[in-house]
Design a protein around this motif. Structure first.
Motif, PDB file in Angstrom:
ATOM      1  N   VAL A  68       0.892  -1.162   0.000  1.00 49.29           N
ATOM      2  CA  VAL A  68       0.000   0.000   0.000  1.00 49.29           C
ATOM      3  C   VAL A  68       0.927   1.207   0.000  1.00 49.29           C
ATOM      4  O   VAL A  68       1.508   1.564   1.010  1.00 49.29           O
ATOM      5  N   ILE A  69       1.054   1.819  -1.154  1.00 47.22           N
ATOM      6  CA  ILE A  69       2.089   2.813  -1.427  1.00 47.22           C
ATOM      7  C   ILE A  69       1.589   4.222  -1.109  1.00 47.22           C
ATOM      8  O   ILE A  69       0.572   4.652  -1.658  1.00 47.22           O
ATOM      9  N   PRO A  70       2.312   4.947  -0.257  1.00 48.72           N
ATOM     10  CA  PRO A  70       1.940   6.345  -0.014  1.00 48.72           C
ATOM     11  C   PRO A  70       2.483   7.245  -1.129  1.00 48.72           C
ATOM     12  O   PRO A  70       3.355   8.085  -0.919  1.00 48.72           O
ATOM     13  N   HIS A  71       1.951   7.059  -2.330  1.00 51.22           N
ATOM     14  CA  HIS A  71       2.492   7.763  -3.505  1.00 51.22           C
ATOM     15  C   HIS A  71       2.279   9.265  -3.437  1.00 51.22           C
ATOM     16  O   HIS A  71       2.924  10.024  -4.154  1.00 51.22           O
ATOM     17  N   ILE A 101      -7.945  -1.096   4.852  1.00 50.09           N
ATOM     18  CA  ILE A 101      -6.495  -1.185   4.947  1.00 50.09           C
ATOM     19  C   ILE A 101      -6.072  -0.394   6.175  1.00 50.09           C
ATOM     20  O   ILE A 101      -6.360   0.795   6.290  1.00 50.09           O
ATOM     21  N   VAL A 102      -5.422  -1.056   7.089  1.00 48.46           N
ATOM     22  CA  VAL A 102      -4.900  -0.404   8.281  1.00 48.46           C
ATOM     23  C   VAL A 102      -3.404  -0.265   8.045  1.00 48.46           C
ATOM     24  O   VAL A 102      -2.650  -1.215   8.191  1.00 48.46           O
ATOM     25  N   GLY A 135      -6.247  -6.546  -8.180  1.00 49.27           N
ATOM     26  CA  GLY A 135      -7.517  -7.250  -7.983  1.00 49.27           C
ATOM     27  C   GLY A 135      -8.253  -6.830  -6.723  1.00 49.27           C
ATOM     28  O   GLY A 135      -9.448  -7.082  -6.583  1.00 49.27           O
ATOM     29  N   LEU A 136      -7.562  -6.162  -5.806  1.00 46.95           N
ATOM     30  CA  LEU A 136      -8.194  -5.710  -4.565  1.00 46.95           C
ATOM     31  C   LEU A 136      -8.899  -4.362  -4.712  1.00 46.95           C
ATOM     32  O   LEU A 136      -9.672  -3.972  -3.851  1.00 46.95           O
ATOM     33  N   LYS A 137      -8.642  -3.659  -5.808  1.00 44.77           N
ATOM     34  CA  LYS A 137      -9.186  -2.300  -5.986  1.00 44.77           C
ATOM     35  C   LYS A 137     -10.705  -2.271  -5.948  1.00 44.77           C
ATOM     36  O   LYS A 137     -11.296  -1.463  -5.238  1.00 44.77           O
ATOM     37  N   SER A 138     -11.370  -3.152  -6.661  1.00 50.30           N
ATOM     38  CA  SER A 138     -12.841  -3.122  -6.676  1.00 50.30           C
ATOM     39  C   SER A 138     -13.408  -3.503  -5.312  1.00 50.30           C
ATOM     40  O   SER A 138     -14.443  -2.970  -4.901  1.00 50.30           O
ATOM     41  N   ASP A 167      -6.925   6.701  -3.232  1.00 46.28           N
ATOM     42  CA  ASP A 167      -7.566   7.913  -2.737  1.00 46.28           C
ATOM     43  C   ASP A 167      -6.772   9.192  -3.025  1.00 46.28           C
ATOM     44  O   ASP A 167      -7.021  10.216  -2.417  1.00 46.28           O
ATOM     45  N   GLY A 168      -5.825   9.128  -3.933  1.00 42.13           N
ATOM     46  CA  GLY A 168      -4.991  10.286  -4.230  1.00 42.13           C
ATOM     47  C   GLY A 168      -3.725  10.340  -3.398  1.00 42.13           C
ATOM     48  O   GLY A 168      -2.785  11.042  -3.753  1.00 42.13           O
TER      49      GLY A 168
END
Length: 185
Positions: free
Chosen positions: A49-52, A102-103, A90-93, A79-80
């Motif tokens: 889970v990338i803090p892009h 996601i914690v 595959g987890l996006k939907s 979420d931006g």
């Protein structure tokens, strides 16, 4: 197992777990499903889970001549600010439909510096050994009944510590080894 294989497997597991067709798990009783994924030691949460949206992620990911960051723009935006590793697309939907939480960057207050002691703490939810937290949770929401119930499946070849106690869980070495025959009704 390579991290890439693990991420692909998790994506497949999550897709299967939340699809009504393969197991029809919600067909009777309409119970919720808890999927607890505890990756012991090998997962890099910042590359799952990338803090892009945080430039420090890219700056801190440089290790000498190596850059361990997922390249900007390759992530699956959530979420931006946060995005999924492309191998977990595959987890996006499931996330979009609010069936996945996601914690991120969670920890245990007052923990010690023993990696192994903290893993046990997470699985038992206490520093004292005994019954695992998932076993205690399932005993609360699904008390034992005279009929047979499938209450837990452990994908590790053995039951995890979080299921420890007077409790039976099905175990399988890998997802491909597990199936349910739900019949045609």
């Amino acid at each position: 197992m390579l991290r890439r294989q693990l991420l692909l497997g998790l994506g497949a597991l999550a897709t299967t777990a939340f699809t009504a067709t393969p197991l029809r798990a919600r067909a009777s009783g309409q119970r919720d499903t808890l999927v607890f994924v505890f990756l012991r030691g090998g997962a890099d949460g910042l590359n799952m889970v990338i803090p892009h949206g945080d430039n420090d992620y890219y700056a801190a990911s440089k290790r000498g001549e190596y850059n361990v960051a997922i390249a900007a723009g390759e992530e699956v935006d959530l979420d931006g600010f946060f995005g999924l590793n492309p191998a977990m697309s595959g987890l996006k939907s499931i996330y979009d439909n609010t069936h996945l939480a996601i914690v991120h960057a969670a920890g245990v207050a007052g923990g010690n510096h023993s990696h192994f002691a903290m893993q046990d703490f997470i699985e038992f939810s206490t520093h004292a050994s005994g019954d695992g937290w998932i076993k205690r949770y399932l005993e609360t929401v699904m008390p034992r009944s005279p009929g047979a119930q499938l209450r837990a499946v452990a994908l590790a070849g053995r039951s995890q510590k979080s299921l420890a106690g007077d409790f039976n869980a099905l175990t399988a070495d890998k997802l491909e080894d597990f199936s349910l025959d739900v019949g045609n009704d």
